[in-house]
Design a protein around this motif. Structure first.
Motif, PDB file in Angstrom:
ATOM      1  N   VAL A  28      -8.743  28.757 -23.042  1.00 25.88           N
ATOM      2  CA  VAL A  28      -9.817  27.931 -23.674  1.00 25.88           C
ATOM      3  C   VAL A  28     -11.034  27.930 -22.922  1.00 25.88           C
ATOM      4  O   VAL A  28     -12.083  28.321 -23.327  1.00 25.88           O
ATOM      5  CB  VAL A  28      -9.450  26.628 -24.138  1.00 25.88           C
ATOM      6  N   ALA A  29     -10.885  27.563 -21.884  1.00 22.88           N
ATOM      7  CA  ALA A  29     -12.250  27.593 -20.899  1.00 22.88           C
ATOM      8  C   ALA A  29     -12.659  29.000 -20.640  1.00 22.88           C
ATOM      9  O   ALA A  29     -14.020  29.199 -20.781  1.00 22.88           O
ATOM     10  CB  ALA A  29     -11.809  27.346 -19.287  1.00 22.88           C
ATOM     11  N   ASN A  30     -12.069  30.304 -20.639  1.00 18.05           N
ATOM     12  CA  ASN A  30     -12.535  31.492 -20.804  1.00 18.05           C
ATOM     13  C   ASN A  30     -13.404  31.854 -22.059  1.00 18.05           C
ATOM     14  O   ASN A  30     -14.421  32.516 -21.986  1.00 18.05           O
ATOM     15  CB  ASN A  30     -11.514  32.523 -20.408  1.00 18.05           C
ATOM     16  N   LYS A  31     -12.711  31.505 -23.088  1.00 17.29           N
ATOM     17  CA  LYS A  31     -13.384  31.759 -24.500  1.00 17.29           C
ATOM     18  C   LYS A  31     -14.404  30.838 -24.654  1.00 17.29           C
ATOM     19  O   LYS A  31     -15.393  31.528 -24.930  1.00 17.29           O
ATOM     20  CB  LYS A  31     -12.101  31.279 -25.572  1.00 17.29           C
ATOM     21  N   ILE A  32     -14.700  29.665 -24.127  1.00 20.67           N
ATOM     22  CA  ILE A  32     -15.855  28.891 -24.269  1.00 20.67           C
ATOM     23  C   ILE A  32     -16.996  29.470 -23.285  1.00 20.67           C
ATOM     24  O   ILE A  32     -18.042  29.533 -23.486  1.00 20.67           O
ATOM     25  CB  ILE A  32     -15.530  27.556 -23.794  1.00 20.67           C
ATOM     26  N   THR A  33     -16.610  29.803 -22.046  1.00 17.33           N
ATOM     27  CA  THR A  33     -17.378  30.623 -21.289  1.00 17.33           C
ATOM     28  C   THR A  33     -18.239  31.776 -21.758  1.00 17.33           C
ATOM     29  O   THR A  33     -19.426  31.964 -21.897  1.00 17.33           O
ATOM     30  CB  THR A  33     -17.185  31.066 -19.893  1.00 17.33           C
ATOM     31  N   TYR A  34     -17.398  32.795 -22.532  1.00 18.44           N
ATOM     32  CA  TYR A  34     -17.822  33.882 -22.902  1.00 18.44           C
ATOM     33  C   TYR A  34     -18.693  33.630 -24.368  1.00 18.44           C
ATOM     34  O   TYR A  34     -19.681  34.274 -24.503  1.00 18.44           O
ATOM     35  CB  TYR A  34     -16.712  34.725 -23.112  1.00 18.44           C
ATOM     36  N   ALA A  35     -18.075  32.806 -24.869  1.00 17.39           N
ATOM     37  CA  ALA A  35     -18.822  32.305 -26.327  1.00 17.39           C
ATOM     38  C   ALA A  35     -20.441  31.815 -25.910  1.00 17.39           C
ATOM     39  O   ALA A  35     -21.269  32.029 -26.587  1.00 17.39           O
ATOM     40  CB  ALA A  35     -17.980  31.356 -27.032  1.00 17.39           C
ATOM     41  N   LEU A  69     -30.799  43.328 -20.911  1.00 17.30           N
ATOM     42  CA  LEU A  69     -29.874  42.022 -21.371  1.00 17.30           C
ATOM     43  C   LEU A  69     -28.552  42.306 -21.387  1.00 17.30           C
ATOM     44  O   LEU A  69     -27.435  41.751 -20.793  1.00 17.30           O
ATOM     45  CB  LEU A  69     -30.502  41.087 -22.240  1.00 17.30           C
ATOM     46  N   LEU A  70     -28.290  43.227 -22.221  1.00 22.27           N
ATOM     47  CA  LEU A  70     -26.758  43.571 -22.662  1.00 22.27           C
ATOM     48  C   LEU A  70     -26.060  44.179 -21.793  1.00 22.27           C
ATOM     49  O   LEU A  70     -25.039  44.141 -21.440  1.00 22.27           O
ATOM     50  CB  LEU A  70     -26.816  44.226 -24.074  1.00 22.27           C
ATOM     51  N   TYR A  76     -21.464  41.836 -15.749  1.00 22.27           N
ATOM     52  CA  TYR A  76     -21.111  40.382 -15.698  1.00 22.27           C
ATOM     53  C   TYR A  76     -19.718  40.478 -16.217  1.00 22.27           C
ATOM     54  O   TYR A  76     -18.735  39.887 -15.394  1.00 22.27           O
ATOM     55  CB  TYR A  76     -21.821  39.037 -16.120  1.00 22.27           C
ATOM     56  N   LEU A  77     -19.469  40.791 -17.257  1.00 27.80           N
ATOM     57  CA  LEU A  77     -18.154  40.820 -18.050  1.00 27.80           C
ATOM     58  C   LEU A  77     -17.228  41.555 -17.122  1.00 27.80           C
ATOM     59  O   LEU A  77     -15.953  41.366 -17.092  1.00 27.80           O
ATOM     60  CB  LEU A  77     -18.102  41.396 -19.389  1.00 27.80           C
ATOM     61  N   PHE A  79     -17.237  42.395 -13.885  1.00 22.54           N
ATOM     62  CA  PHE A  79     -16.863  41.700 -12.655  1.00 22.54           C
ATOM     63  C   PHE A  79     -16.303  40.327 -12.774  1.00 22.54           C
ATOM     64  O   PHE A  79     -15.059  40.209 -12.061  1.00 22.54           O
ATOM     65  CB  PHE A  79     -18.134  41.472 -11.796  1.00 22.54           C
ATOM     66  N   ALA A  80     -16.288  39.710 -14.061  1.00 21.70           N
ATOM     67  CA  ALA A  80     -15.630  38.486 -14.427  1.00 21.70           C
ATOM     68  C   ALA A  80     -14.344  38.653 -14.768  1.00 21.70           C
ATOM     69  O   ALA A  80     -13.573  37.739 -14.437  1.00 21.70           O
ATOM     70  CB  ALA A  80     -16.483  37.705 -15.301  1.00 21.70           C
ATOM     71  N   LEU A  81     -14.251  39.734 -15.359  1.00 28.47           N
ATOM     72  CA  LEU A  81     -12.703  39.956 -15.904  1.00 28.47           C
ATOM     73  C   LEU A  81     -11.651  40.686 -15.417  1.00 28.47           C
ATOM     74  O   LEU A  81     -10.491  40.872 -15.413  1.00 28.47           O
ATOM     75  CB  LEU A  81     -12.748  40.760 -17.301  1.00 28.47           C
ATOM     76  N   ARG A  82     -12.210  41.176 -14.080  1.00 25.35           N
ATOM     77  CA  ARG A  82     -11.428  41.816 -12.727  1.00 25.35           C
ATOM     78  C   ARG A  82     -10.346  40.940 -12.543  1.00 25.35           C
ATOM     79  O   ARG A  82     -10.669  39.595 -12.281  1.00 25.35           O
ATOM     80  CB  ARG A  82     -12.301  42.369 -11.782  1.00 25.35           C
ATOM     81  N   PRO A  83      -9.121  41.254 -12.418  1.00 31.97           N
ATOM     82  CA  PRO A  83      -8.044  40.368 -12.133  1.00 31.97           C
ATOM     83  C   PRO A  83      -8.178  39.832 -10.714  1.00 31.97           C
ATOM     84  O   PRO A  83      -7.801  38.495 -10.344  1.00 31.97           O
ATOM     85  CB  PRO A  83      -6.664  41.540 -11.892  1.00 31.97           C
ATOM     86  N   LYS A  84      -8.952  40.281  -9.771  1.00 32.31           N
ATOM     87  CA  LYS A  84      -9.081  39.853  -8.462  1.00 32.31           C
ATOM     88  C   LYS A  84     -10.157  38.532  -8.589  1.00 32.31           C
ATOM     89  O   LYS A  84      -9.887  37.581  -7.900  1.00 32.31           O
ATOM     90  CB  LYS A  84      -9.622  40.905  -7.471  1.00 32.31           C
ATOM     91  N   SER A  85     -11.126  38.610  -9.360  1.00 31.98           N
ATOM     92  CA  SER A  85     -12.007  37.576  -9.274  1.00 31.98           C
ATOM     93  C   SER A  85     -11.362  36.500 -10.227  1.00 31.98           C
ATOM     94  O   SER A  85     -11.685  35.437  -9.664  1.00 31.98           O
ATOM     95  CB  SER A  85     -13.341  38.108 -10.019  1.00 31.98           C
ATOM     96  N   ARG A  86     -10.714  36.617 -11.275  1.00 35.54           N
ATOM     97  CA  ARG A  86     -10.183  35.979 -11.931  1.00 35.54           C
ATOM     98  C   ARG A  86      -8.966  35.060 -10.932  1.00 35.54           C
ATOM     99  O   ARG A  86      -8.900  33.804 -11.009  1.00 35.54           O
ATOM    100  CB  ARG A  86      -9.126  36.450 -13.117  1.00 35.54           C
ATOM    101  N   ASN A  87      -8.204  35.765 -10.233  1.00 34.32           N
ATOM    102  CA  ASN A  87      -7.340  35.095  -9.416  1.00 34.32           C
ATOM    103  C   ASN A  87      -7.960  34.358  -8.444  1.00 34.32           C
ATOM    104  O   ASN A  87      -7.659  33.208  -7.983  1.00 34.32           O
ATOM    105  CB  ASN A  87      -6.632  36.230  -8.537  1.00 34.32           C
TER     106      ASN A  87
END
Length: 181
Positions: A28-35, A69-70, A76-77, A79-87
């Protein structure tokens, strides 16, 4: 089949990271961040177009700004969605939680425990308790790199460290897969 386990603080932290990454709150936190980021981008794009029309600028100026901007949002997405940064983010959160749970220098888990697997249940024995769990009571199994986590409910899980299984690692994984459907 009976195995002795020794859990280190690192093992406990890995368990908590896996638990957090598989939790509803994390998703939920990830969905809120991306939204939120998408809403902010939509707002900024609207501002670009309003500003350009009020100042009689050519239409391609806000289009170029929107494209840039896109592109930055895509980077950003990426680098943010890479498993290492999420870990890394999950590890930071779990380390803080572990520090809060630590009481009088003692950690909230048993360092040494024994798990005995039988045909209908497994028995986990620690210094303070003995728990009998039927395989049918297991709701979820997570197979991580270093361990297998057997979840009975949101408050109870068993950590089966691969390093303590030795040569029987694959045998136990197959056994658990067969017993837990």
């Amino acid at each position: 089949m009976k195995y002795d386990f020794t859990m280190t603080e690192e093992d406990y932290l890995k368990f908590n990271v896996e638990n957090y990454k598989n939790s509803h709150a994390y998703k939920v936190a990830n969905k809120i961040t991306y939204a939120s980021i998408a809403v902010i981008i939509a707002f900024v794009v609207a501002v670009f177009f309003c500003f350009s029309t009020k100042n009689s600028m050519p239409i391609y100026i806000p289009i170029i700004e929107t494209v840039f901007l896109l592109i930055f949002y895509g980077i950003y997405l990426f680098f943010a969605l890479r498993p290492k940064s999420r870990n890394k983010r999950a590890v930071r959160i779990c380390k803080r939680a572990l520090k809060m749970l630590e009481k009088d220098g003692e950690l909230p888990y048993s360092k040494h425990y024994t798990v005995e697997f039988s045909d209908d249940q497994y028995v986990e024995t620690t210094e303070n308790s003995v728990s009998h769990t039927k395989y049918s009571d297991i709701n979820k199994v997570i197979y991580a790199d270093d361990a297998m986590y057997l979840y009975v409910d949101a408050q109870r899980a068993s950590v089966i460290l691969y390093s303590c299984l030795g040569e029987d690692k694959q045998k136990i994984i197959d056994f658990i897969k067969k017993k837990v459907n």
